[in-house]
Design an enzyme around this catalytic site. Sequence first.
Site, PDB file in Angstrom:
ATOM      1  CD  GLU A   1      -0.371  -2.997   3.759  1.00  9.95           C
ATOM      2  OE1 GLU A   1       0.165  -3.739   4.390  1.00  9.95           O
ATOM      3  OE2 GLU A   1      -1.128  -1.530   3.700  1.00  9.95           O
TER       4      GLU A   1
ATOM      5  CE  LYS B   1      -8.328   2.323  -0.645  1.00  6.66           C
ATOM      6  NZ  LYS B   1      -7.126   2.287  -1.198  1.00  6.66           N
TER       7      LYS B   1
END
Length: 439
Positions: free
Chosen positions: A188, A203
Site C-alpha cells: 500500500e 494475525k
Amino acid sequence: MRLALLGCGTVGQEVVRLLHAQAADLTARIGAPLEIAGIAVRRLGRDRGDLPVDPALFTTDALGLIKRDDVDVVIEVVGGIEPARGWLVEALRAGKSVVTANKALLAEDGVALHEAAAEGGGDLYYEASVAGAIPLLRPLRESLHGDRINRVTGIVNGTTNFILSAMDATGAGFAEALEEATELGYAEADPTADVEGFDAAAKAAILASLAFHTRVGAADVHREGITEVTAADVASAQAMGCTIKLLCIAARGVDPAGRETVSVRVHPAMIPRSHPLASVGDAFNAVFVEADAAGQLMFYGRGAGGAPTASAVLGDVVAVARNRLAGVRAASESAYADLAVRPMGEALTRYHVSLDVADRPGVLAAVAGVFARHDVSIATVRQGSAGGSSGAAGRAGDAELVIVTHVAPDAALAATVGELRGLDIVRSVTSVLRVEGGV
Ligand code: NDP
Ligand code: HSE
C-alpha cells in the site's frame, strides 16, 4: 436473509460481485435468498466501476443501517479500530450476526466483540481476518478441537513475503524490493502496517488465541518487521542453504515454575530451503500447524486481494445465515486454558551471527568465551575471508566468522551479540538472524 455491508473498497466490492454471481447457489446452500439491505461507505460519489448493485443502497450512515430491524447479518470490511468497534458491538448486542475481516480490531479488542456476541445471541465469524482465502480459522476452531496444538508457524503477510522473495531471488535490498512491491500493487501507499509487522502480529494474536484456547491480544505479541533485513543478511542465509521469511510463531511452553505458557512472536528468521514454508513465494501465505495426534499440517493459498478475501467472507456469511435459519448460534470461543504469555526474552530460539573479526591467535577463543559466559551453546562455526557471504570487501588481516547457536533463551542470545559488538577484536557484526525450522 438481509445483509448490511459496511465498506465497499477492495474486499467489499468483491463481496458484492460474488453475492451477485453466486446468488442462486447461495440460496440453495442456505435455504433462503441473501439480499443486500444497504452498503455503508465514506464517499457516496466514489467510482466503484460496474458493480451489480442498486446505487440507492449506498449510505454514509453505517450506524443507521446496522440498527435497521430488517438487517440480520452485518458484514464489516472497513478496517481499523474505530468506528468499526462501536458498530460491531452495537450490531452484536442487538442480536445480529457479524462477519468481519478486521484483524486489527479482533487483535485489539476481540474480547469486547465476543462478549457482545454472547450477550446478543448472534454469531461472530472472521475467517477472512487471517490469511485471506485460506480456510484456517474454521479448522482451528472446529476440526482440530479434538487434538492438542503445540505450535503454529506461519507466513501470514503477503506484502512482506513478496518483498523477501524478491530480495532472495534478485539480491535486491529492502528499499528496492519495496519499490517493486508498490509498483505491482502489493504494497500500500503507506506500507507501515505490513513491513513493520503490525499486520502479521494482529494475525498471530488471533491464531494463538484459537490454537491454544486462551486470550492473546496484539500487545502480547513480540513484533519485529523486515525493514532492517539487508541484502547481506539474505546472502548469509543463502550461504547456509536457507531463506529469510517473516514468520509468525505461536508456541506452547512451560515456565520455570512449571506452568504452561504461550509465546507469540513475529520477526524475520532464516529457515532451511527444505522447510515447507521456504517454498512459499510471491504474495502467498502458508501456515504450518503441529498437533499431538494430527502431526504436521500445512495450509497454503492467497492471503490477500479482493476476490480471495471475499471468498472467505462469503463462506462465513453462509455459515451464519444457516445458523440463523436453524435458530442456533455457533459455540463461543473458548479461552478456558488462560495461559500466561511468556516474554520474548524467555522464548527459545537459535541465532545465526556473522562477524568480521581480527584474524589473529586467540580471537576465536575470545568470541567463543562470550557465548559461553551467556550460557549459549555454539552449534557450528565457519571461518572465511572477511566480507565473505556479505559480499563486502574485507580488510586485509580480518576474517569472517559465521556462528550458529543451539537453542537458547532470546535474552541470552541478544546479550551475547551485545557483548560481541563491544569487543575490540570484532570489527563489525554484519548479520544477526534468528534461525527456525531446524538448520
Ligand atoms: P479499503 O480501504 O479498500 O476499503 C475500505 C472501505 O471502507 C471503503 O469502501 C471505505 O469507503 C469504507 N469506509 C472507510 N471508513 C469509513 C467510514 N468511516 N464509514 C463508512 N465507510 C467507511 O479496504 P480493504 O477492502 O482492503 O480492507 C477491508 C478490511 O478487510 C480491512 O479490515 C482489512 O484489514 C481486511 N482485509 C483486507 C485484505 C485485502 O487484501 N485488501 C485481505 C484480508 C483482510 P469509500 O469507498 O467511500 O472510501
Ligand atoms: N496487507 C495484508 C498482506 C493484506 O499483505 O498480507 C491481507 O491481510
